[in-house]
Design an enzyme around this catalytic site. Structure first.
Site, PDB file in Angstrom:
ATOM      1  N   HIS A 195       0.806  -1.038  -0.109  1.00  8.86           N
ATOM      2  CA  HIS A 195       0.085   0.058   0.145  1.00  8.86           C
ATOM      3  C   HIS A 195       0.988   1.387   0.002  1.00  8.86           C
ATOM      4  CE1 HIS A 195       0.814   1.204   4.032  1.00  8.86           C
ATOM      5  NE2 HIS A 195       0.566  -0.140   4.442  1.00  8.86           N
ATOM      6  N   GLU A 208      -1.956  -7.405   7.451  1.00  9.63           N
ATOM      7  CA  GLU A 208      -0.732  -7.129   8.052  1.00  9.63           C
ATOM      8  C   GLU A 208      -0.443  -8.001   9.315  1.00  9.63           C
ATOM      9  OE1 GLU A 208       2.311  -6.936   7.829  1.00  9.63           O
ATOM     10  OE2 GLU A 208       2.816  -4.744   7.493  1.00  9.63           O
TER      11      GLU A 208
END
Length: 246
Positions: free
Chosen positions: A11, A111
């Site tokens: 990202h 994550e």
């Protein structure tokens, strides 16, 4: 036919990625500069004559975190099905890159769960561990996170999605002779720094503890594939070239 690949997209930049704070479950937006850089990446790397060819994508995995989903939006794919989330920002003007792959949100590529280390930097973590009587030489790949995930936890879920990619999307096409219009085989994964680095290590058959130190910048793109068109020989593609017609 071409050897199938996995494209890893981290990202774009956030305020916490800039400051080095560990960002797991906390969902913070991309910075304006982060959005700008992801848009530039999409223009440079996504297209019929670019690294990521939309029509060759078989499937797209995206993290459940908004920062990863917004990053996918900014790459400007024109997917046939509606996205499995509501847009997190303005839709880009103009036609996107037509892509028939389905977009799937999966917890397996979220994550690393940083637990007690969420929102703090590595130097702060080492200071905290020193006060707790733990080793100051903290290494997430070896020690994991107190109150969060261990390297074994992360390995388990990364291995699960790698197996799915190989079984479901790559095995049907790799090493097969080209006949007519072969099905697409590439896969796109949009997620986060630590989990994508763990993904690359496990793709290459390395343990998180013993593997090389891979880096992936915010908004960066990595490529994984195979040697000799053989699914038993997974490899990391260090560099590729744009496709140029003769």
């Amino acid at each position: 036919m071409p050897t199938p690949r996995v494209f890893l997209v981290r990202h774009g930049e956030t305020e916490w990625s800039l400051s080095g704070k560990h960002t797991g479950v906390t969902d913070i937006p991309l910075t304006p500069n982060g959005e700008k850089r992801v848009k530039a990446t999409g223009r440079a790397l996504v297209g019929e004559d670019r690294l990521i060819v939309p029509k060759q994508l078989a499937h797209i995995y995206v993290s459940p975190r908004k920062r990863a989903q917004r990053t996918f939006e900014l790459l400007n794919f024109d997917v046939e099905d509606s996205l499995p989330w509501k847009l997190h920002g303005e839709k880009l003007p103009g036609a996107g890159q037509v892509c028939g792959a389905r977009v799937e949100v999966t917890q397996d590529i979220r994550e690393w769960d940083y637990g007690d280390y969420e929102g703090i930097t590595s130097p702060e973590i080492r200071e905290i561990r020193s006060k707790q009587g733990l080793t100051e030489r903290w290494d997430i790949w070896r020690d994991g996170c107190v109150g969060g995930e261990s390297p074994d936890d992360v390995t388990e879920r990364v291995d699960r999605i790698i197996k799915e990619i190989r079984d479901k999307w790559h095995s049907p096409v790799i090493g097969k002779p080209k006949s007519g219009n072969p099905p697409p085989g590439d896969v796109l994964v949009v997620a986060h720094g630590h989990i994508l680095r763990a993904f690359a290590l496990r793709w290459a058959g390395k343990t998180l503890q013993d593997g090389p130190a891979f880096l992936l910048e915010a908004g960066g793109v990595g490529t994984l594939s195979y040697e000799h068109h053989n699914i038993e020989e997974p490899a990391i593609l260090l560099g590729g070239a744009f496709v140029v017609s003769p």
